[in-house]
Design a protein around this motif. Structure first.
Motif, mmCIF file in Angstrom:
data_model
loop_
_atom_site.group_PDB
_atom_site.id
_atom_site.type_symbol
_atom_site.label_atom_id
_atom_site.label_comp_id
_atom_site.label_asym_id
_atom_site.label_seq_id
_atom_site.Cartn_x
_atom_site.Cartn_y
_atom_site.Cartn_z
ATOM 1 N N VAL A 1 41.005 44.383 30.239
ATOM 2 C CA VAL A 1 39.579 44.396 29.901
ATOM 3 C C VAL A 1 38.786 44.668 31.172
ATOM 4 C CG1 VAL A 1 37.660 43.044 28.986
ATOM 5 C CG2 VAL A 1 39.960 42.692 28.097
ATOM 6 N N ILE A 2 37.839 45.588 31.067
ATOM 7 C CA ILE A 2 36.959 45.891 32.211
ATOM 8 C C ILE A 2 35.687 45.065 32.070
ATOM 9 C CG2 ILE A 2 35.571 47.665 33.355
ATOM 10 C CD1 ILE A 2 37.545 49.763 32.209
ATOM 11 N N LEU A 3 35.379 44.294 33.130
ATOM 12 C CA LEU A 3 34.117 43.536 33.162
ATOM 13 C C LEU A 3 33.321 44.004 34.373
ATOM 14 C CD1 LEU A 3 35.555 39.945 32.474
ATOM 15 C CD2 LEU A 3 34.584 41.546 30.806
ATOM 16 N N ARG A 4 32.009 43.946 34.237
ATOM 17 C CA ARG A 4 31.138 44.313 35.374
ATOM 18 C C ARG A 4 30.167 43.162 35.593
ATOM 19 N NH1 ARG A 4 31.856 49.531 36.929
ATOM 20 N NH2 ARG A 4 32.717 51.014 35.411
ATOM 21 N N PRO A 5 30.630 42.103 36.254
ATOM 22 C CA PRO A 5 29.821 40.887 36.342
ATOM 23 C C PRO A 5 28.668 40.965 37.339
ATOM 24 C CG PRO A 5 31.926 40.571 37.431
ATOM 25 C CD PRO A 5 31.963 41.928 36.838
ATOM 26 N N ASN A 6 28.633 42.026 38.170
ATOM 27 C CA ASN A 6 27.481 42.221 39.036
ATOM 28 C C ASN A 6 27.197 40.998 39.914
ATOM 29 O OD1 ASN A 6 25.426 43.655 40.053
ATOM 30 N ND2 ASN A 6 24.005 43.365 38.342
ATOM 31 N N CYS A 7 28.167 40.586 40.690
ATOM 32 C CA CYS A 7 28.005 39.390 41.534
ATOM 33 C C CYS A 7 28.916 39.550 42.747
ATOM 34 C CB CYS A 7 28.378 38.139 40.733
ATOM 35 S SG CYS A 7 30.113 38.065 40.308
ATOM 36 N N PRO A 8 28.712 38.695 43.752
ATOM 37 C CA PRO A 8 29.646 38.739 44.886
ATOM 38 C C PRO A 8 31.014 38.179 44.475
ATOM 39 C CG PRO A 8 27.980 37.035 45.223
ATOM 40 C CD PRO A 8 27.638 37.715 43.939
ATOM 41 N N PRO A 9 32.083 38.620 45.145
ATOM 42 C CA PRO A 9 33.428 38.225 44.716
ATOM 43 C C PRO A 9 33.662 36.712 44.740
ATOM 44 C CG PRO A 9 33.486 39.428 46.818
ATOM 45 C CD PRO A 9 32.101 39.537 46.295
ATOM 46 N N GLU A 10 32.987 35.986 45.648
ATOM 47 C CA GLU A 10 33.255 34.540 45.735
ATOM 48 C C GLU A 10 32.793 33.781 44.489
ATOM 49 O OE1 GLU A 10 31.803 36.399 48.049
ATOM 50 O OE2 GLU A 10 29.814 35.598 48.564
ATOM 51 N N LYS A 11 31.959 34.402 43.674
ATOM 52 C CA LYS A 11 31.541 33.767 42.405
ATOM 53 C C LYS A 11 32.631 33.868 41.329
ATOM 54 C CE LYS A 11 27.052 32.891 43.034
ATOM 55 N NZ LYS A 11 26.618 31.513 43.116
ATOM 56 N N LEU A 12 33.674 34.654 41.636
ATOM 57 C CA LEU A 12 34.682 34.929 40.600
ATOM 58 C C LEU A 12 36.017 34.242 40.871
ATOM 59 C CD1 LEU A 12 34.050 38.738 40.050
ATOM 60 C CD2 LEU A 12 33.464 36.878 38.503
ATOM 61 N N GLU B 1 35.468 55.720 36.817
ATOM 62 C CA GLU B 1 34.724 56.826 36.194
ATOM 63 C C GLU B 1 33.493 56.324 35.454
ATOM 64 O OE1 GLU B 1 37.645 58.559 33.626
ATOM 65 O OE2 GLU B 1 38.841 59.303 35.319
ATOM 66 N N GLY B 2 33.233 55.010 35.481
ATOM 67 C CA GLY B 2 32.002 54.482 34.885
ATOM 68 C C GLY B 2 32.149 53.857 33.515
ATOM 69 N N ALA B 3 33.374 53.550 33.086
ATOM 70 C CA ALA B 3 33.548 52.919 31.758
ATOM 71 C C ALA B 3 32.719 51.635 31.685
ATOM 72 C CB ALA B 3 35.026 52.597 31.533
ATOM 73 N N PRO B 4 32.128 51.353 30.504
ATOM 74 C CA PRO B 4 31.220 50.208 30.419
ATOM 75 C C PRO B 4 31.921 48.853 30.416
ATOM 76 C CG PRO B 4 31.426 51.279 28.280
ATOM 77 C CD PRO B 4 32.208 52.122 29.249
ATOM 78 N N HIS B 5 31.135 47.831 30.747
ATOM 79 C CA HIS B 5 31.518 46.431 30.597
ATOM 80 C C HIS B 5 32.068 46.223 29.179
ATOM 81 C CE1 HIS B 5 30.931 42.085 31.342
ATOM 82 N NE2 HIS B 5 30.654 42.036 30.045
ATOM 83 N N GLY B 6 33.189 45.539 29.069
ATOM 84 C CA GLY B 6 33.740 45.269 27.737
ATOM 85 C C GLY B 6 34.685 46.344 27.231
ATOM 86 N N THR B 7 35.035 47.312 28.090
ATOM 87 C CA THR B 7 36.053 48.289 27.682
ATOM 88 C C THR B 7 37.417 47.586 27.633
ATOM 89 O OG1 THR B 7 34.838 50.120 28.689
ATOM 90 C CG2 THR B 7 37.201 50.462 28.313
ATOM 91 N N VAL B 8 38.147 47.812 26.539
ATOM 92 C CA VAL B 8 39.457 47.165 26.353
ATOM 93 C C VAL B 8 40.511 48.254 26.202
ATOM 94 C CG1 VAL B 8 40.856 45.664 24.863
ATOM 95 C CG2 VAL B 8 38.400 45.200 25.158
ATOM 96 N N THR C 1 46.267 49.870 35.639
ATOM 97 C CA THR C 1 46.050 51.082 36.438
ATOM 98 C C THR C 1 45.070 52.008 35.720
ATOM 99 O OG1 THR C 1 48.286 50.878 37.304
ATOM 100 C CG2 THR C 1 47.250 53.043 37.516
ATOM 101 N N GLN C 2 45.279 52.193 34.411
ATOM 102 C CA GLN C 2 44.405 53.093 33.650
ATOM 103 C C GLN C 2 42.998 52.512 33.533
ATOM 104 O OE1 GLN C 2 45.225 56.188 32.922
ATOM 105 N NE2 GLN C 2 47.174 55.726 33.915
ATOM 106 N N ALA C 3 42.897 51.201 33.390
ATOM 107 C CA ALA C 3 41.564 50.579 33.286
ATOM 108 C C ALA C 3 40.809 50.736 34.600
ATOM 109 C CB ALA C 3 41.700 49.101 32.913
ATOM 110 N N LYS C 4 41.509 50.624 35.726
ATOM 111 C CA LYS C 4 40.839 50.807 37.021
ATOM 112 C C LYS C 4 40.321 52.231 37.143
ATOM 113 C CE LYS C 4 43.142 48.993 40.589
ATOM 114 N NZ LYS C 4 44.341 48.479 41.303
ATOM 115 N N LEU C 5 41.133 53.211 36.700
ATOM 116 C CA LEU C 5 40.673 54.613 36.751
ATOM 117 C C LEU C 5 39.438 54.787 35.868
ATOM 118 C CD1 LEU C 5 44.120 56.477 36.616
ATOM 119 C CD2 LEU C 5 42.557 56.302 38.579
ATOM 120 N N LEU C 6 39.485 54.226 34.656
ATOM 121 C CA LEU C 6 38.327 54.333 33.754
ATOM 122 C C LEU C 6 37.098 53.659 34.367
ATOM 123 C CD1 LEU C 6 39.679 53.589 30.150
ATOM 124 C CD2 LEU C 6 38.897 55.770 31.080
#
Ligand code: BTN
Length: 265
Positions: free
Chosen positions: A74-85, A38-45, A30-35
């Motif tokens: 862990v927050i990841l920002r893979p920058n892709c459509p969901p079907e790739k994940l 708010e723009g937390a970077p890729h790789g936030t743990v 829940t807290q990671a989603k909020l972060l």
């Protein structure tokens, strides 16, 4: 705890400046989603000693007492459509097995889709949650892992005691949560590097780890339960099941739940 984890990571580890430790929180996911919103970077743990509202899949809770487990998101920002994940949660299972093997010397099995088990009991679960941009791309992914580390059998509540276990009790070792958490961060970073380029080999490893294959399973969709044989896992993580009447079906973890027919696994 962070003071002991950081020295175990390479100085140049790209995630090391974005690792946060919380002594108590409701849920690291829940807290990671909020972060992430708010723009937390890729790789936030985010790591917590204790969760008061730890969440599992299908709206279940995840028992998260202090001093015994690892609760990590862990927050990841893979920058892709969901079907790739589609294979992401399976990949997280494989790399979590790698982390446990390197830290403790035991390689757990994976109960499809993403429970880590040793013997007949669950030691860890994974909850992956996605957030989307307005044009339908993935804005962020939160990979949440709950790993039972130091619990003795009697530490689990009655309803979990028959099906849950911890790294300490399956290995007979004293478990350092810091060592295991550092190995998890390292392996999840590796997963992030290999997720798309090595999908086929990651899923080959998944099939080797998956204890569900070749077993009789119950496929539960709402109120309907069908019994069949777990034949294979596709490269997108879906499970192929052969039913008694000869019909085959490919099911994915979002739509059904699969149980072993003779107990938890
Ligand atoms: C499951 O077993 O169904 C998945 C459990 C996932 C639990 C982890 S603990 C860290 C993160 N925060 C949560 O609230 N859930 C995940």
């Amino acid at each position: 705890m962070l003071d002991q984890i950081l020295p175990l990571l390479k100085d140049a580890h790209p995630w090391r400046d974005h690792i946060h430790w919380l002594s108590v929180t409701d849920s690291t996911n829940t807290q990671a989603k909020l972060l992430a919103m708010e723009g937390a970077p890729h790789g936030t743990v985010l790591l917590a000693d204790q969760q008061t509202a730890g969440r599992g899949r299908r709206g279940r809770s995840f028992h998260s007492p202090g001093g015994t487990g690892i609760y990590m998101s862990v927050i990841l920002r893979p920058n892709c459509p969901p079907e790739k994940l589609m294979h992401l949660t399976c990949a997280a299972g494989v790399f979590l097995c790698n982390a446990i093997e390197s830290a403790v010397g035991i390689r757990p099995g994976i109960k499809w889709a993403n429970d880590l088990v040793v013997g007949q009991r669950k030691i860890a679960g994974i909850l992956t949650e996605l957030g989307f941009t307005s044009n339908g791309l993935v804005d962020y992914v939160v990979v949440g892992i709950g790993l039972n580390c130091c619990q003795a059998e009697l530490d689990f509540p009655d309803d979990l005691r028959a099906t849950a276990d911890s790294l300490a009790s399956v290995s007979g070792q004293d478990i350092s949560r810091e060592v295991v958490a550092a190995a998890m961060i390292d392996q999840l970073h590796r997963m992030d590097n290999l997720l798309f380029s090595h999908q086929i080999s990651i899923m080959e490893r998944y099939r080797r780890d998956c204890i569900t294959l070749g077993k009789e399973v119950s496929v539960i969709r709402g109120d309907v339960i069908r019994h069949g044989l777990a034949l294979d896992v596709c490269d997108d993580g879906a499970l192929q099941v052969l039913y008694g009447d000869g019909q085959r079906e490919t099911v994915n973890s979002g739509e059904v739940s699969v149980r072993g027919m003779y107990g938890y696994v």
